[in-house]
Write an enzyme that holds these catalytic residues in place. Sequence first.
Site, PDB file in Angstrom:
ATOM      1  N   SER A 275       7.393  -4.971   7.368  1.00  0.00           N
ATOM      2  CA  SER A 275       7.000  -5.905   8.443  1.00  0.00           C
ATOM      3  C   SER A 275       7.830  -7.190   8.448  1.00  0.00           C
ATOM      4  O   SER A 275       7.289  -8.296   8.417  1.00  0.00           O
ATOM      5  CB  SER A 275       5.519  -6.246   8.304  1.00  0.00           C
ATOM      6  OG  SER A 275       4.794  -5.065   8.179  1.00  0.00           O
TER       7      SER A 275
ATOM      8  N   ARG B 221       0.829  -1.214   0.000  1.00  0.00           N
ATOM      9  CA  ARG B 221       0.000   0.000   0.000  1.00  0.00           C
ATOM     10  C   ARG B 221       0.856   1.253   0.000  1.00  0.00           C
ATOM     11  O   ARG B 221       1.914   1.289   0.634  1.00  0.00           O
ATOM     12  CB  ARG B 221      -0.876   0.044   1.258  1.00  0.00           C
ATOM     13  CG  ARG B 221      -2.098  -0.824   1.188  1.00  0.00           C
ATOM     14  CD  ARG B 221      -3.023  -0.551   2.355  1.00  0.00           C
ATOM     15  NE  ARG B 221      -2.331  -0.479   3.617  1.00  0.00           N
ATOM     16  CZ  ARG B 221      -2.794   0.175   4.686  1.00  0.00           C
ATOM     17  NH1 ARG B 221      -3.939   0.811   4.634  1.00  0.00           N
ATOM     18  NH2 ARG B 221      -2.106   0.191   5.812  1.00  0.00           N
TER      19      ARG B 221
ATOM     20  N   ASP C 134       5.380  -3.091  11.432  1.00  0.00           N
ATOM     21  CA  ASP C 134       3.920  -2.913  11.536  1.00  0.00           C
ATOM     22  C   ASP C 134       3.433  -2.968  12.987  1.00  0.00           C
ATOM     23  O   ASP C 134       2.465  -2.322  13.360  1.00  0.00           O
ATOM     24  CB  ASP C 134       3.159  -3.939  10.689  1.00  0.00           C
ATOM     25  CG  ASP C 134       3.523  -5.379  11.047  1.00  0.00           C
ATOM     26  OD1 ASP C 134       4.557  -5.591  11.714  1.00  0.00           O
ATOM     27  OD2 ASP C 134       2.791  -6.301  10.654  1.00  0.00           O
TER      28      ASP C 134
END
Length: 900
Positions: free
Chosen positions: A586, A522, A640
């Site tokens: 992450s 994203r 994350d």
Amino acid sequence: QVDRYLYHMRLSDDVLLDVMARFQAEMVKGLGRDTNPTATVKMLPSFVRSLPDGSEKGDFLAVDLGGSQFRAHRVKVFDDGKQSSQLESKFYPTPKEVIQGNGAELFDYVADCLLDFMETKNLKHKKLPLGFTFSFPCKQTKLEEGVLLAWTKHFKVRGVQDTDVVSSLRKALQKHKASFDIDVDVLALVNDTVGTMMTCGYDDQHCEVGLIIGTGTNACYMEEMRHIDLVEGDEGRMCINTEWGAFGDDGALDDLRTEFDRELDLGSLNPGKQLFEKMISSLYLGELVRLILLKMTKEGLLFNGKVSTALLTKGKIEMKHVSAMEKYKEGLSNTKEILTELNLFPSEEDCIAVQHVCTIVSFRSANLCAAALAAILTRLRENKKLLRMRTTVGIDGGLYKTHPQYAKRLHKVVRRLVPNCDVRFLLSVSGSGKGAAMVTAVAYRLAAQRKQIDAALAPFLLSLETLREVKNKMRTELEYGLKRETQASATVKMLPTYVCGTPDGTEKGKFLALDLGGTNFRVLLVKIRSGRRRSVQMYNKIFAIPLEIMQGTGEELFDHIVQCIADFLEYMGIKGARLPLGFTFSFPCRQASIDKGTLVGWTKGFKATDCEGEDVVDMLREAIRRRNEFDLDIVAVVNDTVGTMMTCGYEDPNCEIGLIAGTGSNVCYMEDMKNIEIVEGNEGKMCINTEWGGFGDNGCIDNIRTKHDKEVDEGSLNPGKQRYEKMTSGMYLGEIVRQILIDLTKQGLLFRGQISESLRKRGIFETKFLSQIESDRLALLQVRRILQQLGLDSTCEDSIIVKEVCGAVSKRAAQLCGAGLAAIVEKKRENQGVEHLKITVGVDGTLYKLHPHFSRVLRETVKELAPQCDVTFMLSEDGSGKGAALITAVAKRLHNVGQK
């Protein structure tokens, strides 16, 4: 004349459909907890939860009490692939003094007959399980217990009503045990109707309805547990013994009962009771014919008005007479012969009229029986949510078997009333006795299966003691990761993030955020406002990462990422601005500062080459330079988990822990600088990314790893690594379930022992299916549909087992996760030196958010293992996007403060 006389006995299809609707309403009443006490149709749970599946085997005894004779049986069931069984029986009379005497005499008589049978068959020294067919309404609370509600069918034994008939039989057998050396274990109490269904169910697995039409009448069928209020639990099905003979006892059929029905009822042993049975069963039809003939004779319509003694004698005309008179092929000869024997001297017209009376009476019986059966079939079809249903009805009873027209009439009417059910009627050959043995055999099979399933799932059940041990081991590993001398070899890496503060509300500006951590990537634009109108606005776009890029070269991966950023900046019209950027990455990184992160190792299916050991921020900067279209200020590389903590910290300053429970599993928390030996300085706090997924890679939790965990680990991309994550995260739980299902199928406990092609496929069982299957709102029918989508053709019993397996695996995951988290909150409490700690944990991840029980079990475990900590769980709204922007904003704020 007869037609006119018996006009009320002729029932049109409209009337029958109305009877069907009335019976359906009575069934619903009988199943409801609040309405059952006043319901006439008692809908008694039988505690028979499964039909035969063909794998039953063994040697069983059965006794059958309730008909005109008492029977003892021995049934051998062979597991030879042909579903064969062998039945040996002996019949004993039921003397009037026994069936109308007292309870002790009745059960002594049953025990004597059984003893005699065992002696003749040379079975005295064997320990055999026994099924007891007891064809009277009983209230059961388990399979081997039943309290008699009321006697029916001419039985009137004193002192038995409202007592448990199984314990009475056991007592009687106990008396014989010592003196005659017999050892019999009563395993199941069965109604003859249920026995009939089970006998036929052994030969035809579509059989889920049992019907008796003989001396008495009754029906049973397999009902969904979720509809049976009287029994705990919603899983699976249970056979319901409707006891439909009492339908109409509340006046519901009064408009259909004739003067003859009323007269017959008044003269019976139980006036006002079993009114439906009195309109249907063979015990009463002969008497009904007698009453009609008597009235017609008195009115001069028959036998020249001469009333003989036979017509005045109750019970003189029996069902066998009615059946014989309806043998049309033999013309009127049977009728003439029977009537002459009864001293009625009939003319030919008399014979025709009497034959017609018999036809109308027995036809009405078949019609009413068909209407109630049609109601049951409709309920079954609606339970299954099918437009068309194929099913089998197992039938027994003298009326159905011996009457020349009855079966044909019944079939025809049922098919007319329920055209959307394809019904097969299967005659039960060895009746209720073999059925009791089948129920016992099924109970035996289920008990053996239960043992095997419990044994297979036992390693997943963790005691409180074991969970405490896990918590203590996690605490030890956390300390190793923080100490300089042990950090290099620690499995829980405790990576410093260089995030030294949480939001204070003064952050503002425009920020870009990138989020890479799974199969999607994203790019976000985040606008943060401070002051009174404090808010965060976000715009984002999602891009897929194809497998060939996830597992290609590092350069290809970062070029793809930059291509996605370029598309987004173009889309938002902000290509020219040099915005501060936070990069949520992450994967485990070793950071030397907030904007330097060296990849320790890929997880979650990524395998891009030339990345491990490299600084991911440098790789991103180089890819931006290669493209040479725009420039960005990369301020922070973020995990994350840290992003999750920061997002919740923006709402709640008490939030100092971040937890991810999704595809992966990880925790971060604010640690006192003085405890972090690998970073200079002792003032303030820094967020530590624990990377706890590697907990256990040194073998410290091998005692709780099952063979299935080892199989999943060996088949993964990184064998021997991230062992704790593989027991707690969404990416692996479905695979653990698949391994257990294969194991249970090999043991013949699932899917009829057939391992389908789809079950052999790795990764078929996604975690979202676990969440769906375990949802409390889902009926087993929907669970079966999910399994069918996966190419697994399951029965109702299979679905229950699959649901149980999913439950065991996800519960263990939540408990292990809770044990780890308890270690962290306890550490925080000790750091602060307080007796009681109040703290918030920011949580994200699909497993926590979407699984129906994971979050509850996790919270309960933390509460149990860290009782001195008051932990609030706060759902993070977009930690990896909004969180990355907030970290960038906080870093900018702290940087500016530092410069000032």
